[in-house]
Enzyme design. Sequence first.
Site, PDB file in Angstrom:
ATOM      1  CB  CYS A   2      63.184  10.425  58.529  1.00 25.20           C
ATOM      2  SG  CYS A   2      64.913  10.441  58.048  1.00 25.20           S
ATOM      3  NE  ARG A  27      59.185   7.351  61.747  1.00 31.94           N
ATOM      4  CZ  ARG A  27      58.667   6.188  61.385  1.00 31.94           C
ATOM      5  NH1 ARG A  27      57.891   5.537  62.223  1.00 31.94           N
ATOM      6  NH2 ARG A  27      58.916   5.678  60.217  1.00 31.94           N
ATOM      7  CD1 TRP A  74      69.036   7.862  63.086  1.00 30.36           C
ATOM      8  CD2 TRP A  74      69.083   6.888  61.061  1.00 30.36           C
ATOM      9  NE1 TRP A  74      69.934   6.831  63.134  1.00 30.36           N
ATOM     10  CE2 TRP A  74      69.991   6.218  61.905  1.00 30.36           C
ATOM     11  CE3 TRP A  74      68.949   6.460  59.745  1.00 30.36           C
ATOM     12  CZ2 TRP A  74      70.744   5.138  61.482  1.00 30.36           C
ATOM     13  CZ3 TRP A  74      69.705   5.374  59.321  1.00 30.36           C
ATOM     14  CH2 TRP A  74      70.591   4.722  60.186  1.00 30.36           C
ATOM     15  CG  ASN A 100      60.729   7.654  56.604  1.00 25.32           C
ATOM     16  OD1 ASN A 100      61.901   7.351  56.754  1.00 25.32           O
ATOM     17  ND2 ASN A 100      59.741   6.926  57.089  1.00 25.32           N
ATOM     18  N   GLY A 101      62.895   7.628  53.832  1.00 33.72           N
ATOM     19  CA  GLY A 101      63.237   6.510  52.952  1.00 33.72           C
ATOM     20  C   GLY A 101      64.566   6.758  52.279  1.00 33.72           C
ATOM     21  CD  GLU A 480      67.833  -6.953  74.650  1.00 35.62           C
ATOM     22  OE1 GLU A 480      68.269  -7.161  73.514  1.00 35.62           O
ATOM     23  OE2 GLU A 480      67.100  -5.990  74.927  1.00 35.62           O
ATOM     24  CE  LYS A 484      68.136  -2.527  74.980  1.00 37.44           C
ATOM     25  NZ  LYS A 484      67.462  -3.529  74.231  1.00 37.44           N
ATOM     26  CD  GLU A 487      69.925  -0.126  72.033  1.00 32.48           C
ATOM     27  OE1 GLU A 487      69.773   0.170  70.843  1.00 32.48           O
ATOM     28  OE2 GLU A 487      69.166  -0.918  72.607  1.00 32.48           O
ATOM     29  CG  HIS A 503      86.625 -22.302  72.271  1.00 32.19           C
ATOM     30  ND1 HIS A 503      87.433 -23.414  72.147  1.00 32.19           N
ATOM     31  CD2 HIS A 503      85.520 -22.720  72.936  1.00 32.19           C
ATOM     32  CE1 HIS A 503      86.833 -24.462  72.685  1.00 32.19           C
ATOM     33  NE2 HIS A 503      85.664 -24.066  73.169  1.00 32.19           N
ATOM     34  CE  LYS A 602      61.058   1.671  70.248  1.00 30.75           C
ATOM     35  NZ  LYS A 602      61.822   0.896  71.242  1.00 30.75           N
TER      36      LYS A 602
HETATM   37  O1  M6R Z   1      61.027  -2.642  65.704  1.00 28.05           O
HETATM   38  P1  M6R Z   1      61.915  -3.847  65.650  1.00 28.05           P
HETATM   39  O2  M6R Z   1      61.685  -4.776  66.776  1.00 28.05           O
HETATM   40  O3  M6R Z   1      61.837  -4.548  64.332  1.00 28.05           O
HETATM   41  O4  M6R Z   1      63.375  -3.269  65.791  1.00 28.05           O
HETATM   42  C1  M6R Z   1      64.493  -4.091  65.740  1.00 28.05           C
HETATM   43  C2  M6R Z   1      65.728  -3.381  66.211  1.00 28.05           C
HETATM   44  O5  M6R Z   1      65.983  -2.266  65.409  1.00 28.05           O
HETATM   45  C3  M6R Z   1      65.597  -2.931  67.673  1.00 28.05           C
HETATM   46  O6  M6R Z   1      65.334  -3.999  68.513  1.00 28.05           O
HETATM   47  C4  M6R Z   1      66.892  -2.234  68.134  1.00 28.05           C
HETATM   48  O7  M6R Z   1      67.941  -3.136  68.151  1.00 28.05           O
HETATM   49  C5  M6R Z   1      66.687  -1.580  69.499  1.00 28.05           C
HETATM   50  N1  M6R Z   1      67.290  -0.296  69.522  1.00 28.05           N
HETATM   51  C6  M6R Z   1      67.232  -2.386  70.616  1.00 28.05           C
HETATM   52  O8  M6R Z   1      67.129  -1.747  71.835  1.00 28.05           O
END
Ligand code: M6R
Length: 607
Positions: A2, A27, A74, A100-101, A480, A484, A487, A503, A602
């Site tokens: 948020c 956010r 969010w 926020n929280g 990774e 990507k 998401e 396995h 984010k």
């Molecule tokens: O800000 P941070 O690097 O601590 O965030 C960690 C993850 O939330 C962040 O890398 C998330 O997985 C991304 N959306 C990946 O693309």
Amino acid sequence: MCGIVGYVGNKFVDSVLLVGLERLEYRGYDSSGIATINTGELSVCKKKGKLKMLNDCLKETGLGGNIGIGHTRWATHGEPSEKNAHPHTDCGKHLAVVHNGIIENYQQLKERLIAKGHIFESETDTEVIPHLIEEYLYEGLENAVRKAVGEIKGSYAICVISEKESDKIIVAKNGSPIIIGLGKNENFVASDITAVLPHTRDILILEDGEIAVITEKTTVIKNLQGAVVSRQAESVSMKAQDIDKGDYKFFMLKEICEQPALIEGIINSRLKNGLIVFDEMNLSNKYLARVKRIVIQACGTSWHAGMVAKYWLEKYAHIHTEVDVSSEFRYRNPIAEGDTLMLAISQSGETADTLAGIREGKSKFIKVLSIVNVMKSTIARESDGIIPIMAGPEIGVASTKAYTAQLVALYLFALYLGRLNYTIPEDEIKTKLDGLKAIPGLLNGFLKSQDTVIKCANEYFDRKNFIFLGRGINFPNALEGALKLKEISYIHSTGYPAGEFKHGPIALINETTPVVCIAPKDELYPKMVSNIQEVGARKGRIISVATEGDDRIAGISSNVIFVPECQEDISPMVTVLPLQLLAYHIAVKLGYDVDKPRNLAKSVTVE
Ligand code: M6R
């Protein structure tokens, strides 16, 4: 998660709040809203969906006034909807709150307030706050907020405005970030600096347990007991242009393309007279030379960077290294030994799980070195030392340039420790640094022709599942690449160590599922070739990421994306580029909003 904003001053409040929210939309973006006080009367406008919905609504009927608060959400408690969107109000609709929280004891508070006659309209945890403040409003707004937050358990950053004291915003913080932007005859509040940059670069950072009273001309910070806290304003160097999309359709593509220049910049500032320097690290060589064990904890993409770093730290510095996801690390009562160093990796510096991991480590007297992008973040401030990754603002929710910047920072740190521990000869360090300096040129070359990646995206964008395989130092890139893709394209994808695939998961292979095999020429290359053949023997569709000119791989793959040759230990910095681009082009082909994927935000500032 948020984003919250606040403004008091002489500008048109709707626009200031909307501009701020636009910069915080990363956010959270499932709903948004603003509340303002105009000629003594509180008005609220909320909309479900992206900020555009709120914008369109305000275009028709603006709220106006000179004081207001805003929120982009969010969802945690209650589905994304207009009624659950912030700001939330008290029964009389005379005061409004953005938050926020997470309020952990909201259920008990809500029951108590309902018993007292309060009427709730939403399913959120936040709504207890305006009702609690309403209970104490007879003591004045500031005291009412102080009493209310005294009863709340959990994390919060809140902004409150009230018709009764319509010249001020009250801000309170515990566990969620909030900053105050200082202007001339105007002041701002925001979850992060980017939202106030169009107006000011002078900021105050609020700490946990503090309350700020902000008017047009003054900002007073107090602790929960009401004593004034003196705080020096800081000037931030980031400029408004740093967060501009330029000619790119999406921030993600811009950020992918920024990587070569970024890496070059990092190398230039970290190498002085052939030596690696970490000016901001704040940990002495004497201390670092004693370190016998490293624990890395991080989330998501940052965790993958930590997994790559393990190879480097063990190989060059001969230090036993463990890597954990923060959400597990924080609860597994990690063993603390005096000679353990924690590396906390985080782009945002606000990730709640990583922060909790740091606090867990510090409670056991482990020193914490954070690898962060956002310098004034909570993680940066709570660590014993920091290595800024210098990636600049990353706006796309899918992390790209922060990953490569983290890799470069961690690689240099491993070499730095290697030199300190005499575990890697000087001439080898020099060769390795020469190899690193070549990376920007190689990435630039690859970015010029993305044809093979686009061809794969066009051929496979409609598949339901993807598998990513890699070995050794490229195994984290398999994770990774899968992250990507899932998401931003919502295609199910899984990353696996190629040697482990047989396995069990190999049962997933069929003629339609693409298997992305990361197979640069490195010491595990022959093993990877065998793993690719195992997939081929079961009629899997193989997309290989291979070293330029590798005909052998080309012969056993359905598609090959060639990447330029580099020193094998740093190949993840190169092989990740086609994986980022593959995810990007598939998501664009599917017509998705790449920068704001569904359900995500984010920075994850809740547990
Ligand atoms: O800000 P941070 O690097 O601590 O965030 C960690 C993850 O939330 C962040 O890398 C998330 O997985 C991304 N959306 C990946 O693309």
